[in-house]
Scaffold this active site. Structure first.
Site, short mmCIF file in Angstrom:
data_model
loop_
_atom_site.label_atom_id
_atom_site.label_comp_id
_atom_site.label_asym_id
_atom_site.label_seq_id
_atom_site.Cartn_x
_atom_site.Cartn_y
_atom_site.Cartn_z
N ASP A 32 0.86 -1.19 0.00
CA ASP A 32 0.00 0.00 0.00
C ASP A 32 0.90 1.23 0.00
OD1 ASP A 32 -2.06 2.01 0.80
OD2 ASP A 32 -3.27 0.22 1.17
N ASN A 36 -4.45 6.77 0.58
CA ASN A 36 -5.82 6.97 1.08
C ASN A 36 -6.08 6.10 2.31
OD1 ASN A 36 -8.31 8.32 0.84
ND2 ASN A 36 -9.26 6.51 -0.08
N PHE A 86 -6.88 -4.73 -4.27
CA PHE A 86 -7.77 -3.61 -3.91
C PHE A 86 -7.21 -2.26 -4.33
CE2 PHE A 86 -8.63 -6.67 -0.36
CZ PHE A 86 -10.00 -6.80 -0.50
N TYR A 154 -13.75 6.24 -14.04
CA TYR A 154 -13.54 5.27 -12.96
C TYR A 154 -14.06 3.89 -13.40
CZ TYR A 154 -14.56 2.64 -8.70
OH TYR A 154 -14.66 1.64 -7.78
N TYR A 181 -18.43 -5.08 -6.61
CA TYR A 181 -19.01 -4.67 -5.33
C TYR A 181 -20.13 -3.68 -5.59
CZ TYR A 181 -14.11 -5.64 -3.90
OH TYR A 181 -12.86 -6.14 -3.72
N ASN A 203 -19.26 10.00 -0.05
CA ASN A 203 -20.24 8.91 0.01
C ASN A 203 -21.25 9.12 1.14
OD1 ASN A 203 -17.44 7.11 -0.86
ND2 ASN A 203 -19.21 7.22 -2.21
N GLY A 300 -23.94 12.76 -12.72
CA GLY A 300 -23.30 11.44 -12.84
C GLY A 300 -24.00 10.36 -12.04
P1 NAD Z 1 -9.65 2.68 -0.19
O1 NAD Z 1 -9.24 3.93 -0.85
O2 NAD Z 1 -10.01 2.73 1.25
O3 NAD Z 1 -8.53 1.56 -0.39
C1 NAD Z 1 -7.66 1.56 -1.50
C2 NAD Z 1 -6.25 1.39 -0.97
O4 NAD Z 1 -5.34 1.41 -2.08
C3 NAD Z 1 -5.82 2.51 -0.01
O5 NAD Z 1 -5.24 1.95 1.14
C4 NAD Z 1 -4.82 3.32 -0.82
O6 NAD Z 1 -3.84 3.93 0.00
C5 NAD Z 1 -4.24 2.25 -1.75
N1 NAD Z 1 -3.70 2.78 -3.00
C6 NAD Z 1 -4.26 3.70 -3.82
N2 NAD Z 1 -3.45 3.94 -4.86
C7 NAD Z 1 -2.37 3.13 -4.70
C8 NAD Z 1 -1.18 2.92 -5.45
N3 NAD Z 1 -0.93 3.61 -6.59
N4 NAD Z 1 -0.29 2.01 -5.02
C9 NAD Z 1 -0.51 1.34 -3.85
N5 NAD Z 1 -1.59 1.51 -3.09
C10 NAD Z 1 -2.53 2.40 -3.52
O7 NAD Z 1 -10.87 2.08 -1.03
P2 NAD Z 1 -11.82 0.87 -0.72
O8 NAD Z 1 -13.19 1.42 -0.51
O9 NAD Z 1 -11.23 -0.03 0.29
O10 NAD Z 1 -11.84 0.17 -2.16
C11 NAD Z 1 -10.96 -0.88 -2.49
C12 NAD Z 1 -11.13 -1.24 -3.95
O11 NAD Z 1 -12.49 -1.58 -4.18
C13 NAD Z 1 -10.82 -0.09 -4.92
O12 NAD Z 1 -10.13 -0.63 -6.03
C14 NAD Z 1 -12.18 0.44 -5.32
O13 NAD Z 1 -12.19 0.98 -6.61
C15 NAD Z 1 -13.02 -0.82 -5.26
N6 NAD Z 1 -14.44 -0.55 -4.98
C16 NAD Z 1 -14.80 0.16 -3.86
C17 NAD Z 1 -16.15 0.43 -3.62
C18 NAD Z 1 -16.60 1.24 -2.43
O14 NAD Z 1 -17.75 1.69 -2.43
N7 NAD Z 1 -15.78 1.41 -1.39
C19 NAD Z 1 -17.12 -0.05 -4.51
C20 NAD Z 1 -16.71 -0.78 -5.62
C21 NAD Z 1 -15.36 -1.03 -5.84
N1 UFG Z 2 -25.95 10.74 -1.70
C1 UFG Z 2 -26.60 11.84 -1.16
N2 UFG Z 2 -25.89 12.75 -0.44
C2 UFG Z 2 -24.55 12.61 -0.20
C3 UFG Z 2 -23.88 11.48 -0.76
C4 UFG Z 2 -24.62 10.58 -1.51
O1 UFG Z 2 -27.81 12.01 -1.35
O2 UFG Z 2 -23.94 13.48 0.46
C5 UFG Z 2 -26.72 9.75 -2.47
C6 UFG Z 2 -26.28 9.63 -3.92
O3 UFG Z 2 -26.93 10.58 -4.72
C7 UFG Z 2 -26.67 8.18 -4.23
C8 UFG Z 2 -26.49 7.46 -2.88
O4 UFG Z 2 -26.49 8.48 -1.89
O5 UFG Z 2 -28.03 8.11 -4.57
C9 UFG Z 2 -25.17 6.69 -2.80
O6 UFG Z 2 -24.10 7.58 -3.10
P1 UFG Z 2 -22.59 7.20 -2.72
O7 UFG Z 2 -21.75 8.37 -3.10
O8 UFG Z 2 -22.52 6.73 -1.31
O9 UFG Z 2 -22.29 5.92 -3.62
P2 UFG Z 2 -22.30 5.73 -5.19
O10 UFG Z 2 -23.31 4.67 -5.49
O11 UFG Z 2 -22.44 7.03 -5.91
O12 UFG Z 2 -20.82 5.20 -5.49
C10 UFG Z 2 -20.14 4.34 -4.57
C11 UFG Z 2 -18.62 4.56 -4.67
C12 UFG Z 2 -18.06 4.01 -5.95
C13 UFG Z 2 -18.50 2.61 -6.13
C14 UFG Z 2 -19.98 2.49 -6.05
C15 UFG Z 2 -20.41 1.05 -6.10
O13 UFG Z 2 -18.34 5.96 -4.57
O14 UFG Z 2 -16.65 4.03 -5.89
O15 UFG Z 2 -20.46 3.03 -4.82
O16 UFG Z 2 -21.78 1.00 -6.33
F1 UFG Z 2 -18.06 2.11 -7.31
#
Ligand code: NAD
Ligand code: UFG
Length: 344
Positions: A32, A36, A86, A154, A181, A203, A300
């Site tokens: 890592d 983030n 991840f 993304y 996910y 989020n 978006g």
């Molecule tokens: P997160 O940001 O908490 O975890 C990602 C980790 O990757 C962090 O620890 C960050 O420091 C590390 N990282 C980022 N860029 C890097 C790099 N260049 N080299 C090495 N490490 C790096 O995010 P998360 O919510 O735990 O998500 C993990 C994965 O799941 C991501 O790939 C994300 O796109 C995917 N994902 C997340 C969600 C969500 O809602 N959280 C939904 C769908 C997919």
């Molecule tokens: N929302 C609000 N107010 C806020 C934040 C979000 O009303 O302050 C609403 C959004 O409009 C949406 C819902 O809450 O309807 C969920 O929004 P999030 O931002 O929590 O999640 P998203 O579905 O937009 O996206 C997230 C992550 C992405 C990931 C995706 C997977 O940001 O990285 O979930 O479904 F890919």
């Protein structure tokens, strides 16, 4: 038990997955760059999971760093047998503003990783994909056979990685799981690890927990004119511990699967919830009122994302078990014990 490399293992989903894998007895190396996340998450994951993690600070795009990880593990007679990937960037709006960075970290980072894996004969990989690759669908529930139609850099970068991995699996020597996910929320029930976004959360769920903690005033609900039961956007929220457990299942499945395995699986509950369902669920689970106002739609955003998790159940024997009340209770346990996240 296997020796597993977890890229991005200090992040939100990664740290919870580390706990589950340590509990199962796996040996873990985490790569890592902490761009983030915090190393404190890994210290706590070790305490919770009862094991030790070898941690390497480095960038997923650095071939020398990756090659050293595989070579050192081989030299120590604990070759890495599988990778859970991840590490990546995940903010949709940021990806529109900085597409180059998203393609670089998400696609080039993944390409660098699989090249290092290939060179060291490690060809078993679980990949973090996203429900957003379905774009703006109109038919529900979403099933894996529906054609992806990503609408922002993304999701486009994640879909590109899935295609690269599927092409590798088709060569006959790779075992791949593309895990899509839906919306992971909540935290480990101990409240020791959880989601710790930098700055004001994008989020919904961390925004709500930070209001409850007194760090933020009021939630802006982005739109109440969507074609949903209360007009607010619907997502398929799942508990991050359910998601972490799905990784353990996927890993076990791949480790005993034949080469040329390529799984693509939705991971969600199958139960869509609106923004207001989540707000009211949080209020009920915690007894804390969440102030909100209705605002314009967020550019978006799509009205609805809701999956069928049936294929994951059939393939892995996994289903999400935890309720919205569990997500809220555990997310609040984390936020209330760590109002400023890992930064104290
Ligand atoms: P997160 O940001 O908490 O975890 C990602 C980790 O990757 C962090 O620890 C960050 O420091 C590390 N990282 C980022 N860029 C890097 C790099 N260049 N080299 C090495 N490490 C790096 O995010 P998360 O919510 O735990 O998500 C993990 C994965 O799941 C991501 O790939 C994300 O796109 C995917 N994902 C997340 C969600 C969500 O809602 N959280 C939904 C769908 C997919
Ligand atoms: N929302 C609000 N107010 C806020 C934040 C979000 O009303 O302050 C609403 C959004 O409009 C949406 C819902 O809450 O309807 C969920 O929004 P999030 O931002 O929590 O999640 P998203 O579905 O937009 O996206 C997230 C992550 C992405 C990931 C995706 C997977 O940001 O990285 O979930 O479904 F890919």
């Amino acid at each position: 038990m296997a020796s597993v490399l977890i890229t991005g293992g200090a992040g939100f989903i990664g740290s919870h997955t580390c706990v589950v894998l340590l509990e199962a007895g796996h040996e873990l190396v985490v790569l890592d760059d902490f761009s983030n996340s915090s190393p404190v998450a890994l210290e706590r994951a070790q305490l919770l999971g009862g094991g030790s993690i070898r941690c390497v600070r480095g960038d997923i795009r650095d071939p020398a760093c990756l090659n050293a990880i595989f070579a050192n593990a081989q030299a120590a007679d604990t070759p890495i047998e599988a990778v859970i990937h991840f590490a990546g960037l995940k903010a949709v709006g940021e990806s529109v503003a900085e597409p180059l960075r998203y393609w670089d970290v998400n696609l080039c980072g993944s390409r660098t990783l699989v090249a290092a894996m290939d060179a060291h004969h490690c060809r078993t990989l679980v990949f973090s994909s996203t429900s957003t690759i379905y774009g703006e669908p109109t038919r529900f529930p979403l099933v894996e056979t529906m054609a992806p139609a990503p609408i922002h850099p993304y999701a486009q970068s994640k879909w590109a990685v899935e295609q690269l991995l599927n092409a590798l699996a088709a060569t006959g020597s790779w075992r791949i799981a593309n895990l899509r996910y839906f919306n992971p929320v909540g935290a480990h029930p101990s409240g020791q690890i959880g989601e710790d976004p930098l700055g004001i959360p994008n989020n919904l769920f961390p925004f709500i927990t930070q209001i409850a903690a007194g760090r933020l005033e009021s939630l802006r609900v982005f739109g109440n004119d969507y074609p949903t039961h209360d007009g607010t956007g619907i997502r398929d929220y799942l508990h991050v511990m359910d998601l972490a457990e799905a990784h353990a299942h996927a890993l076990d499945h791949l480790l005993s699967a034949a080469p040329e395995t390529a799984l693509t699986l939705n991971l969600g509950t199958g139960q869509g919830l609106s923004v207001l369902d989540v707000v009211h669920g949080f209020e009920q689970a915690t007894g804390i009122s969440i102030l909100y106002s209705i605002c314009a739609r967020r550019p978006g955003d799509v009205p609805r994302l809701e999956c069928s998790p049936q294929l994951a159940e059939q393939t892995l024997g996994w289903t999400a078990k935890r309720s919205l009340a569990d997500m809220c209770r555990d997310g609040w346990a984390w936020q209330s014990a760590n109002p400023h996240g890992y930064r104290r």
